[in-house]
Design a protein around this motif. Structure first.
Motif, PDB file in Angstrom:
ATOM      1  N   UNK A 212       0.816  -1.216   0.000  1.00  0.00           N
ATOM      2  CA  UNK A 212       0.000   0.000   0.000  1.00  0.00           C
ATOM      3  C   UNK A 212       0.846   1.261   0.000  1.00  0.00           C
ATOM      4  N   UNK A 213       2.069   1.126   0.503  1.00  0.00           N
ATOM      5  CA  UNK A 213       2.865   2.345   0.713  1.00  0.00           C
ATOM      6  C   UNK A 213       3.890   2.535  -0.397  1.00  0.00           C
ATOM      7  N   UNK A 214       3.792   3.661  -1.116  1.00  0.00           N
ATOM      8  CA  UNK A 214       4.760   3.898  -2.186  1.00  0.00           C
ATOM      9  C   UNK A 214       6.156   4.223  -1.648  1.00  0.00           C
ATOM     10  N   UNK A 215       6.267   4.475  -0.357  1.00  0.00           N
ATOM     11  CA  UNK A 215       7.562   4.867   0.207  1.00  0.00           C
ATOM     12  C   UNK A 215       8.200   3.747   1.018  1.00  0.00           C
ATOM     13  N   UNK A 216       7.593   2.553   0.967  1.00  0.00           N
ATOM     14  CA  UNK A 216       8.173   1.416   1.687  1.00  0.00           C
ATOM     15  C   UNK A 216       8.166   1.590   3.190  1.00  0.00           C
ATOM     16  N   UNK A 217       7.225   2.384   3.696  1.00  0.00           N
ATOM     17  CA  UNK A 217       7.232   2.672   5.128  1.00  0.00           C
ATOM     18  C   UNK A 217       6.334   1.715   5.922  1.00  0.00           C
ATOM     19  N   UNK A 218       5.625   0.821   5.221  1.00  0.00           N
ATOM     20  CA  UNK A 218       4.829  -0.175   5.939  1.00  0.00           C
ATOM     21  C   UNK A 218       5.604  -1.487   5.905  1.00  0.00           C
ATOM     22  N   UNK A 219       5.909  -2.029   7.084  1.00  0.00           N
ATOM     23  CA  UNK A 219       6.644  -3.290   7.133  1.00  0.00           C
ATOM     24  C   UNK A 219       5.806  -4.330   7.869  1.00  0.00           C
TER      25      UNK A 219
END
Lengths: 410, 264
Positions: free
Chosen positions: A20-27
């Motif tokens: 969902x996160x385009x910035x890779x901030x959801x892990x």
């Protein structure tokens, strides 16, 4: 205080969440989904994620709302050197008049230099309501501390709602420095500016370095700072309305600088692609450095200049001064032919106001075709040599014709 | 002399698209790299420390994975590295980012020179350096093309003002933004990468900063707000040329529009 809270108990597909996160901030680690410090608060996960999983929580805050009625008018920073006003400043004046008329607020200008009589005289012909002039030997050359102090003083004196600064090298230093000093927001390299009631400024610029536009506001800070590159807006018209010129001076301690100018030499003329009437712009599609010569020939044949996209500068193939785009120059020629340019927003922002845009690219889906007036899907290495041949054979024919009469371009 | 280089991790590619139906940003991949303009800042710092002595420190702000760019700085020869990271910084605009960086620099002790690149490739604004210098109350010189002289108390440099080349002497401490091509950046060394494998990239979080007020950082500390993102408009005045003899057609067009007349 705003924060995004993850409700892990509602998640049915933990492994799908990071996407969902385009910035890779959801892990996701062992079914536990977390948000890292890579989060930019773009809220896409809140809007696009499974219902209720990502919740925006706002704690009660006692943030004071500023009184916008205390801030009125559009202030333009006028960049001048040696009695010459940088043309981008007059473009800012043109835009300021448009914005001022829309929200019913005055237009101001401020200028600093060591001798300003000629400059303020010229500025008076553009219908600016109030012009603040900071005249002192300390302003002879651009040095950040005195110039920031002058712009800060102008803001304190006029209380403008908006400050517009031309996106020159100096402007791109002065605007952030002053915005930080008065603790307000700054949007760089806007391509569209509009204004609402109470002078709320709509600032639009390409974002994330890609093919996306961002609409930015500065909801609770004044003044609202924006920089705009040269040749994005139309220059101001002369106007018979006469404003006033106020001389202002700063206390000596405000004029102190840790910078001493030892020398200043003009840069060589004729290298500015901004001044070209015809441009041949090359991009990654040319493939190799040795191909540049072919496109230089085309530029010469059309009496124009060659320019390029950022990757060619990054490869070291082209002079950075030849780069078109947000991180390079903005151009507005009568004709631009792009060869092997895909057309990122960052490039297009620097050339889309050109009168005629012809794009040659092998990829039918290249974004450049959204900017172009004529799109040619084809191989530049077939088309350009064949075109050069036609031009060469024709010029021989014309050169031998007694009736040929040179004509200027329209 | 202590030199701090400010660096940033950026997406590998700038090719980003917006899904027109869902409005979600699509990136080709989550791959990242060092902002290419920062390589010139790193190289400049290393050269100064090699010829004049002193310590080199790389500082970045970003998510935990941004540690990679500090490691790259180690492999180029940097002495120390810091990662400024905290969820409280999420959504920081130029002002909030610059405030956070300047606060982090204040925790590093005496700093003589701060070097940044021209801009990043993901934000393209080139404003953070000037704002950091303001928060630290030190002079800044942008678009530095050449360093002419360096002493313990000043540096002499040539800056591109757009229309002129200006040579200035600036007292230290100062911040400079170097242009591309000031020096050819060295490649990271494999040997040095191995040697520095265990070297710590020190974390700085909100709690470590002199100003710990959360409202000064992140979305809350950012005066500008993104109202929406949208795909750029496309042009309606458009003709697609296909078929045979495109060069001939192009030639006719250029002649008709009087772009070839001066040849005569």
């Amino acid at each position: 205080m705003k924060t995004i809270v993850v409700h892990n108990e509602l998640i049915t597909d933990p492994a799908g969440m990071p996407k969902l996160c385009p910035f890779g901030a959801i892990v996701e680690i062992d079914d536990d989904v977390q948000i890292t410090s890579g989060c930019r608060m773009c809220l896409l996960c809140v809007k696009k994620g499974p219902h209720g999983v990502f919740e925006l929580q706002e704690t009660a805050e006692n943030r004071e709302l500023i009184d916008k009625t205390r801030w009125k008018g559009i202030l333009v920073y006028i960049e001048q050197h040696g009695n010459h006003i940088h043309p981008v400043s007059l473009e800012m004046v043109g835009k300021a008049h448009e914005l001022g008329a829309k929200c019913g607020q005055p237009v101001f200008a401020m200028v600093a230099g060591d001798a300003l009589t000629m400059v303020t005289g010229e500025l008076l012909t553009y219908g600016i309501d109030r012009i603040l002039a900071y005249e002192d030997p300390a302003f002879a050359d651009f040095r950040i501390e005195p110039y920031t102090a002058a712009l800060e003083d102008a803001i304190g004196h006029l209380h403008p709602a908006v400050v517009l600064v031309g996106g020159t090298n100096n402007g791109r230093t002065l605007a952030p420095r002053t915005a930080a000093r008065v603790h307000t927001g700054l949007t760089a390299d806007c391509t569209v500016l509009d204004i609402q009631q109470q002078a709320d400024l709509d600032q639009i610029r390409p974002a994330f370095g890609g093919n996306i536009m961002a609409h930015i506001r500065t909801p609770n800070h004044r003044p609202q700072f924006a920089t705009v590159r040269y040749k994005i807006f139309e220059t101001a018209h002369k106007n018979s309305k006469r404003g006033t010129v106020e001389s202002r001076s700063l206390p000596p301690q405000k004029l102190v600088s840790a910078i001493r100018v030892l020398s200043q030499i003009p840069k060589g003329a004729g290298i500015f692609i901004e001044d070209a009437q015809v441009i041949v712009a090359i991009g990654k599609g040319i493939g190799k450095e040795s191909a540049i010569g072919l496109f230089e020939q085309l530029a010469v044949a059309l009496g124009g200049q060659i320019a390029c996209t950022r990757p060619l500068v990054e490869n070291g193939w082209m002079d950075p001064r030849k780069q078109i785009g947000l991180s390079g120059r903005t151009v507005k020629p009568k004709l631009i032919i792009t060869c092997g340019v895909s057309g990122s927003v960052q490039f297009s922002a620097g050339m889309k106001s050109s009168d005629r845009i012809i794009a040659i690219n092998t990829d039918t889906d290249a974004p450049i075709f959204k900017t172009a007036h004529i799109g040619i899907v084809g191989d530049i290495f077939d088309i350009v040599p064949a075109l050069l041949e036609r031009i060469a054979s024709d010029s021989q024919r014309v050169a031998t014709s007694a009736n040929a009469s040179p004509m200027g371009r329209s | 002399m202590t030199i701090v280089a400010l660096i940033k991790q950026v997406p590998l590619t700038s090719e980003v698209a917006l899904d027109p139906k869902t409005g979600v940003i699509q990136r080709e991949s989550g791959e990242t790299k060092m902002n290419p303009y920062d390589l010139y800042a790193l190289e400049t710092a290393l050269r100064i420390s090699q010829t004049h002595g002193g310590k080199t420190i790389a500082l970045t702000m970003g998510p935990p994975q941004a540690e990679a760019v500090v490691r790259e700085a180690f492999a180029m020869g940097f002495d120390e590295g810091y990662l400024l990271t905290d969820r409280a910084f999420a959504g920081s605009d130029v002002l909030a980012t610059s405030h956070a960086l300047s606060q982090a620099i204040r925790t590093l002790g005496q700093v003589d020179l701060i070097i940044t690149g021209k801009q990043t490739t993901d934000g393209d604004t080139g404003q953070v350096g000037a704002e950091v210098s303001e928060f630290l109350g030190i002079p800044c010189v942008a678009a530095v093309q050449q360093l002419l002289e360096i002493s313990e108390t000043s540096i002499t440099a040539t800056s591109d003002t757009g229309t002129t080349l200006m040579t200035v002497r600036v007292e230290l401490p100062a911040l400079i933004a170097v242009d591309k091509d000031i020096h050819q950046p060295r490649l990271p060394s494999y040997v040095r990468m191995k040697q520095t494998e265990k070297r710590q990239v020190r974390r700085i979080t909100l709690a470590d900063l002199p100003d710990t007020d959360r409202t000064h950082y992140g979305l809350e500390g950012s005066p500008t707000q993104v109202v929406k993102i949208f795909p750029p408009e496309s042009n309606t005045d458009f003709a697609l040329w296909t078929g045979v003899d495109i060069p001939g057609r192009l030639y006719e067009y250029l002649q008709k529009e009087k772009f070839l007349q001066e040849l005569a």
